[in-house]
Every structure is written in structure tokens, then in C-alpha cells.
Design a protein around this motif. Structure first.
Motif: not given
Length: 109
Positions: A34-63
């Protein structure tokens, strides 16, 4: 509402993590994820933080619509983001193998 169609290949590692690390170790790993994927300022996983970290998930081409579906699937309070509890609940829901069979797995419920 759009349903997540499973287009992203998801390997369920939670049962093996549970077997190796036990309940506390599994929860520690989920919180670390969770901490790896969350937005550090907001303390939650947002659309932007998930999109930014999609490479970490191995799904960099996710829509974008797939990201929205992932967030919607776990967003229990309707704020458009995932807090730590919602993330952990979602991970358990996405891991049907975690609850199969073993009494050790029942410690988590």
C-alpha cells in the motif's frame, strides 16, 4: 458502472506469502505494498499514484479505464481513492486461494 474485466494478468501470491510469513507477515507485506502505491502527500492510493506506479506492478501499458475500475472495485467509502484498509480488503477479495482449506488462513477473518 464498468466492471474490471481481468485483462491484467494477476498472479495470486498471497497464499504462498501467508504460508511463508504467517498472518502478521502477510499484513506487513500488504501494508508495505500500500505504501509503495500510495500518494505520499494524501496517504491514499489515487488514480494518479496508481498510474504513476503502474510500472512497479508490471502493467505499464494499463489503460485509464482499467485503473478507474481497480479503484472503484476497492473504494468502499466512495471517495475515489483507496485507504489502507480498503486496499487490504481488496487484496483479500482478489485472492480466493488465500481462504481455501487451511485453518491457518482462517486466523485472518
Amino acid at each position: 458502472m464498468m466492471q474490471f474485466n481481468g485483462a491484467v494478468d494477476f498472479q495470486d501470491y498471497l497464499p504462498s506469502i501467508m504460508t511463508q510469513l504467517g498472518a502478521e507477515g502477510l499484513l506487513f507485506e500488504l501494508i508495505s505494498g500500500f505504501r509503495l502505491l500510495m500518494d505520499g502527500e494524501k496517504g491514499v492510493i489515487t488514480f494518479e499514484s496508481l498510474k504513476r506506479n503502474s510500472l512497479l506492478l508490471g502493467v505499464e501499458d494499463i489503460k485509464d479505464d482499467e485503473i478507474v475500475c481497480m479503484l472503484t472495485e476497492g473504494d468502499l467509502d466512495g471517495d475515489g481513492a483507496l485507504n489502507q484498509m480498503e486496499f487490504c480488503i481488496l487484496m483479500f477479495r482478489l485472492s480466493p486461494g488465500l481462504m481455501d482449506g487451511s485453518s491457518n488462513h482462517r486466523q485472518l477473518v
